[in-house]
Design a protein around this motif. Structure first.
Motif, PDB file in Angstrom:
ATOM      1  N   GLY A   1       0.787  -1.225   0.000  1.00 18.23           N
ATOM      2  CA  GLY A   1       0.000   0.000   0.000  1.00 18.23           C
ATOM      3  C   GLY A   1       0.821   1.278   0.000  1.00 18.23           C
ATOM      4  O   GLY A   1       0.267   2.367   0.197  1.00 18.23           O
ATOM      5  N   LYS A   2       2.127   1.186  -0.245  1.00 27.79           N
ATOM      6  CA  LYS A   2       2.955   2.386  -0.200  1.00 27.79           C
ATOM      7  C   LYS A   2       2.638   3.374  -1.324  1.00 27.79           C
ATOM      8  O   LYS A   2       2.886   4.570  -1.197  1.00 27.79           O
ATOM      9  N   LEU A   3       2.081   2.861  -2.426  1.00 26.73           N
ATOM     10  CA  LEU A   3       1.737   3.743  -3.544  1.00 26.73           C
ATOM     11  C   LEU A   3       0.300   4.224  -3.478  1.00 26.73           C
ATOM     12  O   LEU A   3      -0.097   5.095  -4.249  1.00 26.73           O
ATOM     13  N   GLY A   4      -0.494   3.657  -2.574  1.00 26.32           N
ATOM     14  CA  GLY A   4      -1.919   3.959  -2.567  1.00 26.32           C
ATOM     15  C   GLY A   4      -2.604   3.191  -3.684  1.00 26.32           C
ATOM     16  O   GLY A   4      -2.192   2.084  -4.043  1.00 26.32           O
ATOM     17  N   GLU A   5      -3.633   3.778  -4.245  1.00 25.56           N
ATOM     18  CA  GLU A   5      -4.332   3.147  -5.361  1.00 25.56           C
ATOM     19  C   GLU A   5      -3.583   3.448  -6.654  1.00 25.56           C
ATOM     20  O   GLU A   5      -3.419   4.599  -7.044  1.00 25.56           O
ATOM     21  N   VAL A   6      -3.125   2.397  -7.324  1.00 27.98           N
ATOM     22  CA  VAL A   6      -2.419   2.576  -8.598  1.00 27.98           C
ATOM     23  C   VAL A   6      -3.439   2.911  -9.678  1.00 27.98           C
ATOM     24  O   VAL A   6      -4.416   2.187  -9.866  1.00 27.98           O
ATOM     25  N   TYR A   7      -3.206   4.017 -10.363  1.00 22.99           N
ATOM     26  CA  TYR A   7      -4.151   4.437 -11.394  1.00 22.99           C
ATOM     27  C   TYR A   7      -3.529   4.512 -12.786  1.00 22.99           C
ATOM     28  O   TYR A   7      -4.241   4.676 -13.777  1.00 22.99           O
ATOM     29  N   ARG A   8      -2.207   4.378 -12.867  1.00 27.46           N
ATOM     30  CA  ARG A   8      -1.555   4.548 -14.171  1.00 27.46           C
ATOM     31  C   ARG A   8      -0.233   3.802 -14.192  1.00 27.46           C
ATOM     32  O   ARG A   8       0.556   3.865 -13.258  1.00 27.46           O
ATOM     33  N   ILE A   9       0.010   3.043 -15.263  1.00 20.15           N
ATOM     34  CA  ILE A   9       1.320   2.449 -15.517  1.00 20.15           C
ATOM     35  C   ILE A   9       1.711   2.754 -16.954  1.00 20.15           C
ATOM     36  O   ILE A   9       0.939   2.510 -17.887  1.00 20.15           O
ATOM     37  N   GLN A  10       2.901   3.307 -17.095  1.00 18.79           N
ATOM     38  CA  GLN A  10       3.400   3.667 -18.418  1.00 18.79           C
ATOM     39  C   GLN A  10       4.749   2.986 -18.642  1.00 18.79           C
ATOM     40  O   GLN A  10       5.696   3.193 -17.882  1.00 18.79           O
ATOM     41  N   ALA A  11       4.833   2.151 -19.670  1.00 17.98           N
ATOM     42  CA  ALA A  11       6.069   1.439 -19.987  1.00 17.98           C
ATOM     43  C   ALA A  11       6.600   1.898 -21.335  1.00 17.98           C
ATOM     44  O   ALA A  11       5.837   2.114 -22.283  1.00 17.98           O
ATOM     45  N   ARG A  12       7.922   2.031 -21.399  1.00 14.02           N
ATOM     46  CA  ARG A  12       8.580   2.410 -22.655  1.00 14.02           C
ATOM     47  C   ARG A  12       9.773   1.486 -22.866  1.00 14.02           C
ATOM     48  O   ARG A  12      10.592   1.289 -21.971  1.00 14.02           O
ATOM     49  N   PHE A  13       9.837   0.916 -24.057  1.00 13.15           N
ATOM     50  CA  PHE A  13      10.966   0.069 -24.398  1.00 13.15           C
ATOM     51  C   PHE A  13      11.359   0.371 -25.843  1.00 13.15           C
ATOM     52  O   PHE A  13      10.578   0.155 -26.766  1.00 13.15           O
ATOM     53  N   ALA A  14      12.558   0.877 -26.023  1.00 11.13           N
ATOM     54  CA  ALA A  14      13.023   1.222 -27.371  1.00 11.13           C
ATOM     55  C   ALA A  14      14.505   0.920 -27.488  1.00 11.13           C
ATOM     56  O   ALA A  14      15.292   1.252 -26.605  1.00 11.13           O
ATOM     57  N   ARG A  15      14.867   0.289 -28.600  1.00 11.52           N
ATOM     58  CA  ARG A  15      16.259  -0.008 -28.913  1.00 11.52           C
ATOM     59  C   ARG A  15      16.656   0.720 -30.187  1.00 11.52           C
ATOM     60  O   ARG A  15      15.807   1.007 -31.030  1.00 11.52           O
ATOM     61  N   ARG A  16      17.939   0.990 -30.323  1.00 12.33           N
ATOM     62  CA  ARG A  16      18.431   1.617 -31.536  1.00 12.33           C
ATOM     63  C   ARG A  16      18.970   0.540 -32.473  1.00 12.33           C
ATOM     64  O   ARG A  16      19.923  -0.145 -32.158  1.00 12.33           O
ATOM     65  N   LYS A  17      18.303   0.352 -33.618  1.00 17.45           N
ATOM     66  CA  LYS A  17      18.698  -0.632 -34.619  1.00 17.45           C
ATOM     67  C   LYS A  17      18.921  -2.001 -33.986  1.00 17.45           C
ATOM     68  O   LYS A  17      20.039  -2.517 -33.949  1.00 17.45           O
ATOM     69  N   ALA A  18      17.859  -2.575 -33.465  1.00 19.31           N
ATOM     70  CA  ALA A  18      17.951  -3.892 -32.830  1.00 19.31           C
ATOM     71  C   ALA A  18      16.812  -4.789 -33.277  1.00 19.31           C
ATOM     72  O   ALA A  18      16.253  -5.544 -32.485  1.00 19.31           O
ATOM     73  N   ARG A  19      16.471  -4.723 -34.556  1.00 20.10           N
ATOM     74  CA  ARG A  19      15.445  -5.614 -35.084  1.00 20.10           C
ATOM     75  C   ARG A  19      16.046  -7.005 -35.279  1.00 20.10           C
ATOM     76  O   ARG A  19      16.955  -7.174 -36.096  1.00 20.10           O
ATOM     77  N   PRO A  20      15.554  -8.005 -34.551  1.00 17.34           N
ATOM     78  CA  PRO A  20      16.105  -9.357 -34.747  1.00 17.34           C
ATOM     79  C   PRO A  20      15.814  -9.849 -36.159  1.00 17.34           C
ATOM     80  O   PRO A  20      14.718  -9.659 -36.686  1.00 17.34           O
ATOM     81  N   GLY A  21      16.806 -10.453 -36.755  1.00 17.89           N
ATOM     82  CA  GLY A  21      16.673 -10.908 -38.129  1.00 17.89           C
ATOM     83  C   GLY A  21      17.005  -9.847 -39.157  1.00 17.89           C
ATOM     84  O   GLY A  21      17.123 -10.157 -40.348  1.00 17.89           O
ATOM     85  N   VAL A  22      17.152  -8.593 -38.687  1.00 20.10           N
ATOM     86  CA  VAL A  22      17.454  -7.485 -39.600  1.00 20.10           C
ATOM     87  C   VAL A  22      18.776  -6.825 -39.217  1.00 20.10           C
ATOM     88  O   VAL A  22      19.717  -6.767 -40.012  1.00 20.10           O
ATOM     89  N   ASP A  23      18.836  -6.304 -37.990  1.00 16.10           N
ATOM     90  CA  ASP A  23      20.021  -5.593 -37.527  1.00 16.10           C
ATOM     91  C   ASP A  23      20.983  -6.495 -36.765  1.00 16.10           C
ATOM     92  O   ASP A  23      22.169  -6.196 -36.661  1.00 16.10           O
ATOM     93  N   TRP A  24      20.463  -7.574 -36.176  1.00 11.89           N
ATOM     94  CA  TRP A  24      21.294  -8.549 -35.480  1.00 11.89           C
ATOM     95  C   TRP A  24      20.619  -9.906 -35.618  1.00 11.89           C
ATOM     96  O   TRP A  24      19.453  -9.985 -36.032  1.00 11.89           O
TER      97      TRP A  24
END
Length: 362
Positions: free
Chosen positions: A145-168
């Motif tokens: 309960g340290k955060l209280g009521e969770v109302y929002r989660i925002q995730a970001r995941f980005a790689r630079r030129k890391a397309r499997p099968g393309v860049d590696w």
């Protein structure tokens, strides 16, 4: 660790050697056999990581017929997962399997039925981030309960030129073929974030989902190479219990790479930031503007959010001690596949999809 389990490996490609066989001995397993369509790869794996008399098998049937194998770990391309999981269960083996669990929900239903009949345990590696130390600390904050009521989660995941099968991993052509991989960045990286976030929230029901996808960055692939998977996606999820979830994914970006998850509550918020070798929780302001509501937590070298060894250890304990199967369970895997397919439908139709009471319960 006592009570060593005997394990067979199905698929000896890149992910097997980078995130699986190197954890087996420490997690309590003895590698007894390996199978790969290219036999030389299986031979190299058993020579380096196998126990005494470990075998490089000529076929999947040969491996599954070895009676003393307790568990199989499946690290083959996604298009094979459903059939191989079901075959292993029918052979009386417990199963660990790479993500995505399946390409379509109907395959997940097949797996669930095979698991029910066999009575064996099944776990998928889409839960890698769920069991990372920093994610477990975030779950502790939420449950205490340290955060209280969770109302929002925002995730970001980005790689630079890391397309499997393309860049590696350019030799692994299946990554860019939707019929073999199931999709691009949504299934490759998005399933990790979906699994972790839904688990943090105790698997809430999803009310609606809106998504976009994009493909169009330059590449040097041969003209005859199939390349029909998305490179970028944004997913917007409303849950019936309240929290709003957004996930931004990019396999290639003309900006700095990022891997972060912000969790906002009515008492406090936390920001998880990952690097290649560590992860940390960084303070966010309380609603009052004060800073420092939570201690700062830094997970040192080697804990960058990917917890393959932890999954192997938890699965070992579940079998030896007859405990509840760790995630991602077949039921949870069905939810992930369903949501990913709805994301693709939303992007194609350019509309928000309403689905409350239609997603399976985890």
């Amino acid at each position: 660790m006592t009570d060593s389990l005997r394990i067979g490996l199905i698929g000896c490609g890149d992910i097997a050697t980078k995130a699986h066989v190197n954890h087996l001995a420490e997690a309590g397993y003895t590698l007894c056999a390996a199978y790969n369509p290219t036999r030389s790869k299986a031979e190299k794996v058993v020579e380096k990581f196998g126990g005494a008399n470990a075998l490089a098998c000529n076929s999947l049937d040969e491996l599954l017929a070895i009676s003393h194998i307790d568990v199989v770990s499946i690290t083959s391309p996604p298009a094979h997962h459903c059939e191989q999981v079901c075959q292993a269960l029918s052979a009386g083996k417990h199963v660990l399997c790479e993500k995505p669990s399946a390409l379509i929900p109907e395959e997940n239903l097949r797996i669930m039925e095979a698991q029910r009949i066999s009575g064996k345990k099944v776990c998928f590696f889409s839960s890698r981030q769920r069991y990372a130390p920093i994610a477990l600390k975030a779950k502790e904050y939420i449950e205490d309960g340290k955060l209280g009521e969770v109302y929002r989660i925002q995730a970001r995941f980005a790689r630079r030129k890391a397309r499997p099968g393309v860049d590696w991993l350019t030799h692994a052509s299946w990554f860019t073929d939707k019929d073999k991989a199931g999709g691009g960045v949504v299934l490759d990286m998005g399933q990790y974030l979906l699994d972790m976030i839904l688990d943090l929230l105790n698997w809430p029901e999803v009310e609606s989902l809106n998504a976009t996808t994009f493909k169009g960055f330059p590449h040097d692939l041969p003209e005859d190479r199939v390349n029909d998977v998305e490179e970028i996606s944004s997913i917007f999820i409303r849950t019936t219990s309240g929290p709003l979830i957004t996930i931004d994914l990019s396999a290639t970006i003309v900006d700095d790479p990022i891997h972060s998850i912000a969790i906002l509550g009515t008492k406090a918020g936390i920001d998880i930031q990952y690097s290649d070798t560590s992860s940390k929780i960084v303070y966010l302001h309380e609603p009052s503007g004060k800073r420092g509501a939570l201690e700062e937590v830094v997970i040192d070298e080697g804990h960058d959010g990917w917890a393959s060894k932890e999954i192997y250890q938890r699965f070992h304990s579940a079998i030896v001690n007859d405990q509840e199967t760790p995630g991602t369970t077949p039921e949870q895997a069905l939810r992930l596949t369903t949501l990913c397919q709805i994301a693709y439908r939303s992007a194609e139709e350019k509309t928000e999809i309403q689905l409350a009471a239609k997603t399976p319960s985890a």
